[in-house]
Design a protein around this motif. Structure first.
Motif, PDB file in Angstrom:
ATOM      1  N   THR A  69     -36.306  71.354 -16.029  1.00 23.70           N
ATOM      2  CA  THR A  69     -36.494  70.734 -14.726  1.00 23.70           C
ATOM      3  C   THR A  69     -35.303  71.112 -13.851  1.00 23.70           C
ATOM      4  O   THR A  69     -34.333  71.698 -14.332  1.00 23.70           O
ATOM      5  N   LEU A  70     -35.409  70.811 -12.574  1.00 21.32           N
ATOM      6  CA  LEU A  70     -34.266  71.033 -11.683  1.00 21.32           C
ATOM      7  C   LEU A  70     -33.654  69.682 -11.324  1.00 21.32           C
ATOM      8  O   LEU A  70     -34.367  68.757 -10.920  1.00 21.32           O
ATOM      9  N   LYS A  71     -32.350  69.594 -11.512  1.00 20.33           N
ATOM     10  CA  LYS A  71     -31.625  68.385 -11.119  1.00 20.33           C
ATOM     11  C   LYS A  71     -30.518  68.801 -10.186  1.00 20.33           C
ATOM     12  O   LYS A  71     -29.670  69.629 -10.566  1.00 20.33           O
ATOM     13  N   ASN A 124     -23.492  79.365 -12.864  1.00 17.75           N
ATOM     14  CA  ASN A 124     -24.269  80.572 -12.547  1.00 17.75           C
ATOM     15  C   ASN A 124     -25.667  80.263 -12.026  1.00 17.75           C
ATOM     16  O   ASN A 124     -26.307  81.128 -11.437  1.00 17.75           O
ATOM     17  N   CYS A 125     -26.158  79.075 -12.267  1.00 14.67           N
ATOM     18  CA  CYS A 125     -27.518  78.730 -11.857  1.00 14.67           C
ATOM     19  C   CYS A 125     -27.602  78.613 -10.337  1.00 14.67           C
ATOM     20  O   CYS A 125     -26.764  77.973  -9.708  1.00 14.67           O
ATOM     21  N   VAL A 126     -28.650  79.250  -9.778  1.00 10.33           N
ATOM     22  CA  VAL A 126     -28.852  79.163  -8.328  1.00 10.33           C
ATOM     23  C   VAL A 126     -30.077  78.309  -7.987  1.00 10.33           C
ATOM     24  O   VAL A 126     -30.507  78.266  -6.840  1.00 10.33           O
ATOM     25  N   GLY A 127     -30.651  77.676  -9.005  1.00 11.11           N
ATOM     26  CA  GLY A 127     -31.753  76.751  -8.748  1.00 11.11           C
ATOM     27  C   GLY A 127     -33.050  77.398  -8.311  1.00 11.11           C
ATOM     28  O   GLY A 127     -33.839  76.784  -7.595  1.00 11.11           O
ATOM     29  N   CYS A 128     -33.285  78.628  -8.765  1.00 12.20           N
ATOM     30  CA  CYS A 128     -34.495  79.344  -8.330  1.00 12.20           C
ATOM     31  C   CYS A 128     -35.768  78.764  -8.948  1.00 12.20           C
ATOM     32  O   CYS A 128     -36.867  78.966  -8.430  1.00 12.20           O
ATOM     33  N   GLY A 129     -35.640  78.093 -10.084  1.00 18.13           N
ATOM     34  CA  GLY A 129     -36.791  77.443 -10.707  1.00 18.13           C
ATOM     35  C   GLY A 129     -37.644  78.341 -11.588  1.00 18.13           C
ATOM     36  O   GLY A 129     -38.658  77.901 -12.126  1.00 18.13           O
ATOM     37  N   LYS A 130     -37.251  79.600 -11.760  1.00 20.01           N
ATOM     38  CA  LYS A 130     -38.064  80.512 -12.579  1.00 20.01           C
ATOM     39  C   LYS A 130     -38.173  80.035 -14.019  1.00 20.01           C
ATOM     40  O   LYS A 130     -39.218  80.156 -14.645  1.00 20.01           O
ATOM     41  N   CYS A 131     -37.088  79.506 -14.547  1.00 23.05           N
ATOM     42  CA  CYS A 131     -37.104  79.017 -15.934  1.00 23.05           C
ATOM     43  C   CYS A 131     -38.013  77.799 -16.066  1.00 23.05           C
ATOM     44  O   CYS A 131     -38.715  77.630 -17.065  1.00 23.05           O
ATOM     45  N   VAL A 132     -38.000  76.964 -15.047  1.00 26.41           N
ATOM     46  CA  VAL A 132     -38.845  75.761 -15.048  1.00 26.41           C
ATOM     47  C   VAL A 132     -40.313  76.164 -15.116  1.00 26.41           C
ATOM     48  O   VAL A 132     -41.105  75.587 -15.868  1.00 26.41           O
ATOM     49  N   ILE A 142     -36.120  85.318 -18.325  1.00 30.41           N
ATOM     50  CA  ILE A 142     -36.520  85.314 -16.914  1.00 30.41           C
ATOM     51  C   ILE A 142     -35.372  84.977 -15.967  1.00 30.41           C
ATOM     52  O   ILE A 142     -35.433  85.309 -14.786  1.00 30.41           O
ATOM     53  N   CYS A 143     -34.338  84.366 -16.455  1.00 29.08           N
ATOM     54  CA  CYS A 143     -33.252  83.951 -15.554  1.00 29.08           C
ATOM     55  C   CYS A 143     -32.570  85.179 -14.929  1.00 29.08           C
ATOM     56  O   CYS A 143     -32.037  86.028 -15.649  1.00 29.08           O
ATOM     57  N   PRO A 144     -32.567  85.273 -13.618  1.00 30.66           N
ATOM     58  CA  PRO A 144     -31.961  86.436 -12.962  1.00 30.66           C
ATOM     59  C   PRO A 144     -30.441  86.394 -12.927  1.00 30.66           C
ATOM     60  O   PRO A 144     -29.797  87.339 -12.495  1.00 30.66           O
ATOM     61  N   ARG A 145     -29.871  85.287 -13.366  1.00 30.52           N
ATOM     62  CA  ARG A 145     -28.420  85.101 -13.239  1.00 30.52           C
ATOM     63  C   ARG A 145     -27.710  85.001 -14.588  1.00 30.52           C
ATOM     64  O   ARG A 145     -26.521  84.702 -14.637  1.00 30.52           O
ATOM     65  N   ASN A 146     -28.458  85.210 -15.673  1.00 31.12           N
ATOM     66  CA  ASN A 146     -27.874  85.014 -17.011  1.00 31.12           C
ATOM     67  C   ASN A 146     -27.240  83.623 -17.144  1.00 31.12           C
ATOM     68  O   ASN A 146     -26.202  83.450 -17.777  1.00 31.12           O
ATOM     69  N   ALA A 147     -27.901  82.648 -16.525  1.00 29.52           N
ATOM     70  CA  ALA A 147     -27.361  81.284 -16.562  1.00 29.52           C
ATOM     71  C   ALA A 147     -27.861  80.514 -17.781  1.00 29.52           C
ATOM     72  O   ALA A 147     -27.387  79.410 -18.036  1.00 29.52           O
ATOM     73  N   ILE A 148     -28.834  81.082 -18.496  1.00 27.68           N
ATOM     74  CA  ILE A 148     -29.323  80.421 -19.712  1.00 27.68           C
ATOM     75  C   ILE A 148     -29.060  81.346 -20.895  1.00 27.68           C
ATOM     76  O   ILE A 148     -29.373  82.531 -20.855  1.00 27.68           O
ATOM     77  N   ALA A 149     -28.474  80.794 -21.918  1.00 23.33           N
ATOM     78  CA  ALA A 149     -28.231  81.544 -23.148  1.00 23.33           C
ATOM     79  C   ALA A 149     -28.836  80.771 -24.314  1.00 23.33           C
ATOM     80  O   ALA A 149     -29.008  79.550 -24.243  1.00 23.33           O
ATOM     81  N   CYS A 198     -30.156  72.489  -9.901  1.00 22.79           N
ATOM     82  CA  CYS A 198     -29.627  73.187 -11.077  1.00 22.79           C
ATOM     83  C   CYS A 198     -30.561  72.920 -12.253  1.00 22.79           C
ATOM     84  O   CYS A 198     -31.059  71.797 -12.420  1.00 22.79           O
ATOM     85  N   ALA A 199     -30.798  73.957 -13.055  1.00 21.18           N
ATOM     86  CA  ALA A 199     -31.694  73.798 -14.197  1.00 21.18           C
ATOM     87  C   ALA A 199     -31.102  72.822 -15.217  1.00 21.18           C
ATOM     88  O   ALA A 199     -29.886  72.778 -15.433  1.00 21.18           O
ATOM     89  N   ALA A 200     -32.003  72.058 -15.832  1.00 24.07           N
ATOM     90  CA  ALA A 200     -31.588  71.118 -16.879  1.00 24.07           C
ATOM     91  C   ALA A 200     -32.727  71.009 -17.879  1.00 24.07           C
ATOM     92  O   ALA A 200     -33.894  71.182 -17.523  1.00 24.07           O
TER      93      ALA A 200
HETATM   94  S1  SF4 Z   1     -31.155  78.734 -14.958  1.00 30.87           S
HETATM   95 FE1  SF4 Z   1     -31.642  80.747 -14.052  1.00 30.87          FE
HETATM   96  S2  SF4 Z   1     -33.883  80.816 -13.840  1.00 30.87           S
HETATM   97 FE2  SF4 Z   1     -33.276  78.652 -14.156  1.00 30.87          FE
HETATM   98  S3  SF4 Z   1     -33.076  77.804 -12.081  1.00 30.87           S
HETATM   99 FE3  SF4 Z   1     -31.036  78.501 -12.716  1.00 30.87          FE
HETATM  100  S4  SF4 Z   1     -30.865  80.624 -11.950  1.00 30.87           S
HETATM  101 FE4  SF4 Z   1     -33.043  80.070 -11.882  1.00 30.87          FE
END
Ligand code: SF4
Ligand code: SF4
Length: 102
Positions: free
Chosen positions: A25-27, A8-16, A48-55, A30-32
């Motif tokens: 960080t982004l790897k 689900n992560c699109v690598g937007c970096g908002k979580c970082v 903050i994740c717009p994709r619900n990729a972090i739980a 993708c968030a890591a």
């Molecule tokens: S986990 Fe969510 S906020 Fe973080 S980079 Fe991926 S899509 Fe963006």
């Protein structure tokens, strides 16, 4: 402890950007998390994740072992969603206009 859904992560970096501990960080776009043991569970990244990729994975006494906490944040409403291992979903809504009232 948080968990990241790489699908689900699109690598937007908002979580970082928002993690107060600079733990994310982004790897490969993708968030890591650098070291999950350093996470104190503030859930800023979850919100903050717009994709619900972090739980946030809930402990047994909070939601049942393996249950996951997601969030949908908007300017006026924060909706927490607990996804239990049996598929049950529990929604908790917070009216942000009321949250600083008391
Ligand atoms: S986990 Fe969510 S906020 Fe973080 S980079 Fe991926 S899509 Fe963006
Ligand atoms: S829950 Fe808080 S401390 Fe943990 S990775 Fe997310 S933003 Fe950082």
């Amino acid at each position: 402890m948080i968990c990241i859904d790489k699908e689900n992560c699109v690598g937007c970096g908002k979580c970082v950007d928002i993690c107060p501990g600079n733990l994310l960080t982004l790897k490969n776009s993708c968030a890591a998390i650098r070291d999950v043991r350093d996470c104190w569970g503030c859930c800023a990244c979850v919100k903050i994740c717009p994709r619900n990729a972090i739980a946030y994975q809930l402990s047994a006494d909070l939601g049942g072992a393996g249950a996951k906490l997601f969030a949908d944040d908007s300017p006026t409403k924060l909706t927490w969603q607990i996804l239990k291992t049996d598929g049950e979903k529990i929604f908790l809504e917070v009216d942000k206009r009321q949250s600083n009232k008391f």
